[in-house]
Design a protein around this motif. Structure first.
Motif, PDB file in Angstrom:
ATOM      1  N   VAL A   1       0.839  -1.197   0.000  1.00 20.47           N
ATOM      2  CA  VAL A   1       0.000   0.000   0.000  1.00 20.47           C
ATOM      3  C   VAL A   1       0.873   1.245   0.000  1.00 20.47           C
ATOM      4  N   TYR A   2       0.361   2.298  -0.629  1.00 16.91           N
ATOM      5  CA  TYR A   2       1.085   3.565  -0.582  1.00 16.91           C
ATOM      6  C   TYR A   2       0.117   4.728  -0.543  1.00 16.91           C
ATOM      7  N   ASP A   3       0.636   5.802   0.008  1.00 18.95           N
ATOM      8  CA  ASP A   3      -0.080   7.059   0.173  1.00 18.95           C
ATOM      9  C   ASP A   3       0.769   8.142  -0.499  1.00 18.95           C
ATOM     10  N   TRP A   4       0.405   9.397  -0.291  1.00 17.52           N
ATOM     11  CA  TRP A   4       1.135  10.527  -0.893  1.00 17.52           C
ATOM     12  C   TRP A   4       2.590  10.583  -0.429  1.00 17.52           C
ATOM     13  N   THR A   5       2.772  10.635   0.886  1.00 19.33           N
ATOM     14  CA  THR A   5       4.113  10.764   1.468  1.00 19.33           C
ATOM     15  C   THR A   5       4.232   9.819   2.664  1.00 19.33           C
ATOM     16  N   ALA A   6       5.460   9.629   3.094  1.00 15.17           N
ATOM     17  CA  ALA A   6       5.697   8.736   4.233  1.00 15.17           C
ATOM     18  C   ALA A   6       5.098   9.284   5.523  1.00 15.17           C
ATOM     19  N   GLY A   7       4.867  10.577   5.589  1.00 18.94           N
ATOM     20  CA  GLY A   7       4.347  11.190   6.808  1.00 18.94           C
ATOM     21  C   GLY A   7       2.836  11.163   6.936  1.00 18.94           C
ATOM     22  N   THR A   8       2.142  10.759   5.898  1.00 13.45           N
ATOM     23  CA  THR A   8       0.687  10.709   5.962  1.00 13.45           C
ATOM     24  C   THR A   8       0.240   9.363   6.527  1.00 13.45           C
ATOM     25  N   THR A   9      -1.014   9.285   6.948  1.00  9.45           N
ATOM     26  CA  THR A   9      -1.457   8.101   7.688  1.00  9.45           C
ATOM     27  C   THR A   9      -2.333   7.127   6.901  1.00  9.45           C
ATOM     28  N   LEU A  10      -2.758   7.456   5.707  1.00 11.79           N
ATOM     29  CA  LEU A  10      -3.643   6.552   4.961  1.00 11.79           C
ATOM     30  C   LEU A  10      -2.987   5.203   4.697  1.00 11.79           C
ATOM     31  N   GLY A  11      -1.714   5.200   4.360  1.00 17.70           N
ATOM     32  CA  GLY A  11      -1.006   3.945   4.139  1.00 17.70           C
ATOM     33  C   GLY A  11      -0.971   3.096   5.394  1.00 17.70           C
ATOM     34  N   LYS A  12      -0.754   3.738   6.511  1.00 17.79           N
ATOM     35  CA  LYS A  12      -0.713   3.023   7.784  1.00 17.79           C
ATOM     36  C   LYS A  12      -2.099   2.485   8.157  1.00 17.79           C
ATOM     37  N   MET A  13      -3.134   3.268   7.896  1.00 13.60           N
ATOM     38  CA  MET A  13      -4.496   2.803   8.151  1.00 13.60           C
ATOM     39  C   MET A  13      -4.830   1.605   7.265  1.00 13.60           C
ATOM     40  N   ALA A  14      -4.465   1.680   5.996  1.00 15.79           N
ATOM     41  CA  ALA A  14      -4.723   0.572   5.073  1.00 15.79           C
ATOM     42  C   ALA A  14      -3.942  -0.669   5.485  1.00 15.79           C
ATOM     43  N   LEU A  15      -2.711  -0.482   5.888  1.00 16.77           N
ATOM     44  CA  LEU A  15      -1.898  -1.605   6.350  1.00 16.77           C
ATOM     45  C   LEU A  15      -2.536  -2.257   7.574  1.00 16.77           C
ATOM     46  N   PHE A  16      -3.004  -1.454   8.497  1.00 16.23           N
ATOM     47  CA  PHE A  16      -3.678  -1.963   9.693  1.00 16.23           C
ATOM     48  C   PHE A  16      -4.908  -2.793   9.311  1.00 16.23           C
ATOM     49  N   ILE A  17      -5.710  -2.294   8.384  1.00 20.00           N
ATOM     50  CA  ILE A  17      -6.916  -3.005   7.948  1.00 20.00           C
ATOM     51  C   ILE A  17      -6.541  -4.353   7.331  1.00 20.00           C
TER      52      ILE A  17
END
Length: 122
Positions: A76-92
């Motif tokens: 998964v990837y988001d805009w930048t490493a500092g944003t949280t969408l990637g982390k939320m998707a990874l958690f899901i």
């Protein structure tokens, strides 16, 4: 104390996958990896994505889990490493029993390394 720091860093780093590992697999017809663009933005805002990525916004991911292949590993990837969408998707994904990683440095790092992108279909 140093042992706890090392254990924390090992866990933290295990959540990420590097660009070279993804690049080595992305053109293989039997690649184990599926790249998910989890940015919550319309195509006209996103404009480009990692070549071959599937757009699946983080806000919709939990409702789409039954469409995903449990035999694949999701990146998964988001805009930048500092944003949280990637982390939320990874958690899901991890919570639902999928194999998954967040792309190290996100889209920003991918583009900074001049790796393959493509226009987002409008």
């Amino acid at each position: 104390m140093e042992t706890k720091k090392i254990e924390f860093l090992e866990t933290y780093l295990s959540l990420y996958i590097d660009h070279q590992t993804v690049m080595a697999e992305m053109d293989k017809p039997d690649s184990a990896y599926v790249i998910l663009d989890v940015r919550n933005a319309p195509a006209q805002i996103k404009q480009d994505q990692i070549k071959g990525a599937i757009a699946l916004p983080a806000k919709d991911l939990a409702q789409q889990l039954d469409t995903l292949d449990k035999d694949k590993t999701y990146v998964v990837y988001d805009w930048t490493a500092g944003t949280t969408l990637g982390k939320m998707a990874l958690f899901i994904l991890l919570s639902a029993g999928f194999k998954a990683f967040e792309l190290s440095s996100a889209l920003e790092g991918w583009k900074g390394m001049h790796l393959p992108t493509e226009p987002v279909a409008q």
